[in-house]
Enzyme design. Structure first.
Site, PDB file in Angstrom:
ATOM      1  N   GLY A 169       0.784  -1.234   0.000  1.00  0.00           N
ATOM      2  CA  GLY A 169       0.000   0.000   0.000  1.00  0.00           C
ATOM      3  C   GLY A 169       0.811   1.276   0.000  1.00  0.00           C
ATOM      4  O   GLY A 169       0.303   2.325   0.375  1.00  0.00           O
ATOM      5  N   GLY A 206       2.465   2.361  -2.851  1.00  0.00           N
ATOM      6  CA  GLY A 206       2.573   2.873  -4.210  1.00  0.00           C
ATOM      7  C   GLY A 206       3.705   2.261  -5.016  1.00  0.00           C
ATOM      8  O   GLY A 206       4.021   2.732  -6.102  1.00  0.00           O
ATOM      9  N   SER A 216       2.816  -3.497  -4.808  1.00  0.00           N
ATOM     10  CA  SER A 216       2.824  -4.867  -4.285  1.00  0.00           C
ATOM     11  C   SER A 216       1.657  -5.652  -4.876  1.00  0.00           C
ATOM     12  O   SER A 216       1.759  -6.860  -5.096  1.00  0.00           O
ATOM     13  CB  SER A 216       2.768  -4.869  -2.761  1.00  0.00           C
ATOM     14  OG  SER A 216       1.507  -4.446  -2.291  1.00  0.00           O
ATOM     15  N   GLU A 221      -7.353  -7.117 -11.212  1.00  0.00           N
ATOM     16  CA  GLU A 221      -7.450  -6.007 -10.252  1.00  0.00           C
ATOM     17  C   GLU A 221      -8.671  -5.137 -10.551  1.00  0.00           C
ATOM     18  O   GLU A 221      -9.380  -4.717  -9.650  1.00  0.00           O
ATOM     19  CB  GLU A 221      -6.158  -5.172 -10.273  1.00  0.00           C
ATOM     20  CG  GLU A 221      -6.162  -4.097  -9.212  1.00  0.00           C
ATOM     21  CD  GLU A 221      -4.807  -3.812  -8.581  1.00  0.00           C
ATOM     22  OE1 GLU A 221      -3.846  -4.571  -8.828  1.00  0.00           O
ATOM     23  OE2 GLU A 221      -4.714  -2.836  -7.829  1.00  0.00           O
ATOM     24  N   ASP A 248       1.376  -0.660 -13.769  1.00  0.00           N
ATOM     25  CA  ASP A 248       1.958  -1.484 -12.708  1.00  0.00           C
ATOM     26  C   ASP A 248       2.239  -2.910 -13.174  1.00  0.00           C
ATOM     27  O   ASP A 248       3.328  -3.447 -12.994  1.00  0.00           O
ATOM     28  CB  ASP A 248       1.012  -1.548 -11.495  1.00  0.00           C
ATOM     29  CG  ASP A 248       0.691  -0.179 -10.941  1.00  0.00           C
ATOM     30  OD1 ASP A 248       1.302   0.808 -11.383  1.00  0.00           O
ATOM     31  OD2 ASP A 248      -0.183  -0.098 -10.053  1.00  0.00           O
TER      32      ASP A 248
HETATM   33  P1  ADP Z   1       0.297  -1.201  -3.558  1.00  0.00           P
HETATM   34  O1  ADP Z   1       0.026  -1.938  -4.817  1.00  0.00           O
HETATM   35  O2  ADP Z   1       0.619   0.230  -3.771  1.00  0.00           O
HETATM   36  O3  ADP Z   1       1.313  -1.857  -2.677  1.00  0.00           O
HETATM   37  P2  ADP Z   1      -2.455  -1.900  -3.046  1.00  0.00           P
HETATM   38  O4  ADP Z   1      -3.432  -1.430  -2.037  1.00  0.00           O
HETATM   39  O5  ADP Z   1      -2.801  -1.769  -4.476  1.00  0.00           O
HETATM   40  O6  ADP Z   1      -1.064  -1.166  -2.722  1.00  0.00           O
HETATM   41  O7  ADP Z   1      -2.141  -3.441  -2.794  1.00  0.00           O
HETATM   42  C1  ADP Z   1      -1.738  -3.908  -1.515  1.00  0.00           C
HETATM   43  C2  ADP Z   1      -2.462  -5.199  -1.193  1.00  0.00           C
HETATM   44  O8  ADP Z   1      -1.902  -6.287  -1.964  1.00  0.00           O
HETATM   45  C3  ADP Z   1      -2.274  -5.633   0.238  1.00  0.00           C
HETATM   46  O9  ADP Z   1      -3.201  -5.001   1.105  1.00  0.00           O
HETATM   47  C4  ADP Z   1      -2.527  -7.135   0.140  1.00  0.00           C
HETATM   48  O10 ADP Z   1      -3.915  -7.395   0.084  1.00  0.00           O
HETATM   49  C5  ADP Z   1      -1.938  -7.483  -1.219  1.00  0.00           C
HETATM   50  N1  ADP Z   1      -0.547  -7.986  -1.058  1.00  0.00           N
HETATM   51  C6  ADP Z   1       0.576  -7.467  -1.631  1.00  0.00           C
HETATM   52  N2  ADP Z   1       1.675  -8.172  -1.272  1.00  0.00           N
HETATM   53  C7  ADP Z   1       1.251  -9.170  -0.464  1.00  0.00           C
HETATM   54  C8  ADP Z   1       1.905 -10.219   0.258  1.00  0.00           C
HETATM   55  N3  ADP Z   1       3.230 -10.363   0.232  1.00  0.00           N
HETATM   56  N4  ADP Z   1       1.126 -11.058   0.991  1.00  0.00           N
HETATM   57  C9  ADP Z   1      -0.215 -10.894   1.027  1.00  0.00           C
HETATM   58  N5  ADP Z   1      -0.880  -9.923   0.412  1.00  0.00           N
HETATM   59  C10 ADP Z   1      -0.172  -9.052  -0.332  1.00  0.00           C
HETATM   60 MG    MG Z   2      -1.580  -1.551  -6.177  1.00  0.00          MG
END
Ligand code: ADP
Ligand code: MG
Length: 384
Positions: free
Chosen positions: A124, A126, A129, A162, A174
């Site tokens: 979360g 940016g 992830s 997504e 992304d």
């Molecule tokens: P960003 O993409 O900027 O990091 P997002 O809100 O779009 O933020 O995505 C983050 C979400 O992706 C997390 O809240 C989780 O649900 C999921 N996520 C990402 N990496 C992992 C991980 N290593 N294990 C579990 N969930 C993950």
């Molecule tokens: Mg994201």
């Protein structure tokens, strides 16, 4: 990243050894912000942080998935519509379910498998992830199902998961970065054709990412509002996307009264940012780090004043960065309203820059927990 802990977690969860590992990196966008959904240009690179998944096939049509960053294992069947999480604690697995669902809808024969994942892309902030998780998941499902899908298609499928399953209206930036990045290179991304043209960073400069620690709260609504404003602007100008508009066209529309002052400011950022991004790529080609830094500075100014997606923390982090030795340019990166900045810094100054940026930001914003990373350009996703 080392797979030992992941293999141990996989064995503990599923009482078996993984058959293989896949990985997909996070990304940072050097310039070209809020341009992807306008069919424009971006200049991302993959970062040295990733999601990694250990996988093994199963004999039935069930998927089980766990994460080192989450509690418990989520189990779902690959038949019919895959139900989204009801418990908030299982929502993270919707990214995995969404990828399975979208692959099936695209006609691929997805087979049952056990998956265990880990990641060091901060969640979360940016750095995408979520895209790393989607792209890695699709690679894992393909590996377990004996499928081969090209990198661009994987990116599209991840974006669709997504958009349609998780319900976030993100552009292609992304997933395409995570899927198709080239090691050691940034890439000019044409979001209309999905063409990627790589170019290395100029010699002697490094990329420093600074997480403000501010999490984007009600961003989705603000993000969707900006998208809607861009779409409305394009419609008023008689084009499908702002990619097809020039500054002169904006001026004419403003004169004719087809674009009000607020809409014009939004559109001006997008049109100028597309130009800056193409120019930034020319700077990479020419090895001109100073000009590249100036374009990054200008990008931030427009994102702050015209597109209005910065916040005190992002503006503060950028302002501090620009006072430090070796900084050639600094801007917010990602959707905005929080998250990270990206700075272009002379390599010799980068370690001191990173330490001093973090220290001064903590003084200026004592309620925030920042994190600063110096990163090289990693390779795109694949099997290990
Ligand atoms: P960003 O993409 O900027 O990091 P997002 O809100 O779009 O933020 O995505 C983050 C979400 O992706 C997390 O809240 C989780 O649900 C999921 N996520 C990402 N990496 C992992 C991980 N290593 N294990 C579990 N969930 C993950
Ligand atoms: Mg994201």
């Amino acid at each position: 990243m080392d797979s030992t802990r992941l293999a141990t977690a996989f064995s503990a969860a599923f009482a078996a050894q993984p058959a293989g590992f896949v990985r997909a990196p996070g990304r940072v966008n050097l310039i070209g912000e809020h341009t992807d959904y306008n069919d424009g240009f971006c200049l991302p690179m993959a970062i040295e942080r990733e999601v990694r998944i250990a996988w093994a096939p199963r004999a039935d049509a069930t998927v089980r998935v766990g994460s080192l960053q989450q509690q418990g294992v989520v189990t779902f069947a690959l038949s019919g519509a895959i139900a989204k999480a009801t418990a908030p604690a299982e929502r993270w697995a919707d990214y995995v379910k969404g990828c399975a669902q979208i692959l099936i809808e695209a006609g691929h024969a997805v087979k049952g498998c056990d998956l265990f994942l880990t990641g060091d892309v901060p969640l979360g902030s940016g750095l995408s992830s979520s895209a790393a998780l989607e792209v890695a998941t699709i690679h894992a499902l393909c590996a377990a199902s004996g499928l081969t899908i090209d990198g661009t298609t994987i990116a599209r499928l991840g974006q669709r998961a997504e958009n349609r399953y998780v319900g976030t209206n993100c552009g292609i930036l992304d997933q395409l970065s995570s899927s198709c990045a080239v090691a050691g290179q940034a890439m000019l991304m044409d979001c209309r054709t999905l063409a990627l043209t790589p170019a290395p960073l100029p010699a002697g400069v490094s990329i420093v990412i600074a997480d403000t620690g501010k999490r984007r709260g009600l961003v989705d609504s603000a993000y969707n509002e900006r998208r809607a404003q861009c779409e409305a602007g394009a419609k008023a100008l008689g084009v499908s996307h702002l990619r097809d508009v020039s500054m002169h066209g904006l001026w004419q529309a403003a004169q004719a009264g087809t674009l009000d002052a607020a809409a014009r400011r939004r559109c001006e950022h997008v049109v100028a940012e597309n130009g800056r991004t193409v120019a930034a790529f020319a700077c990479l080609r020419a090895g001109d780090a100073v000009a590249l830094g100036e374009l990054m500075d200008q990008s931030h100014t427009d994102l702050r004043d015209k597109f209005e997606v910065t916040c005190a923390e992002l503006d503060g982090m950028v302002a501090i960065a620009r006072t430090l030795p070796g900084c050639l340019g600094s801007r917010m990166t990602g959707a905005g309203f929080g998250g990270c900045t990206v700075s272009l810094v002379r390599t010799g100054d980068a370690p001191a820059f990173a330490a001093e940026l973090e220290r001064r930001y903590r003084v200026a914003f004592p309620a925030m927990t920042p994190a600063v990373y110096v990163t090289g350009a990693a390779a795109g996703a694949g099997r290990l």
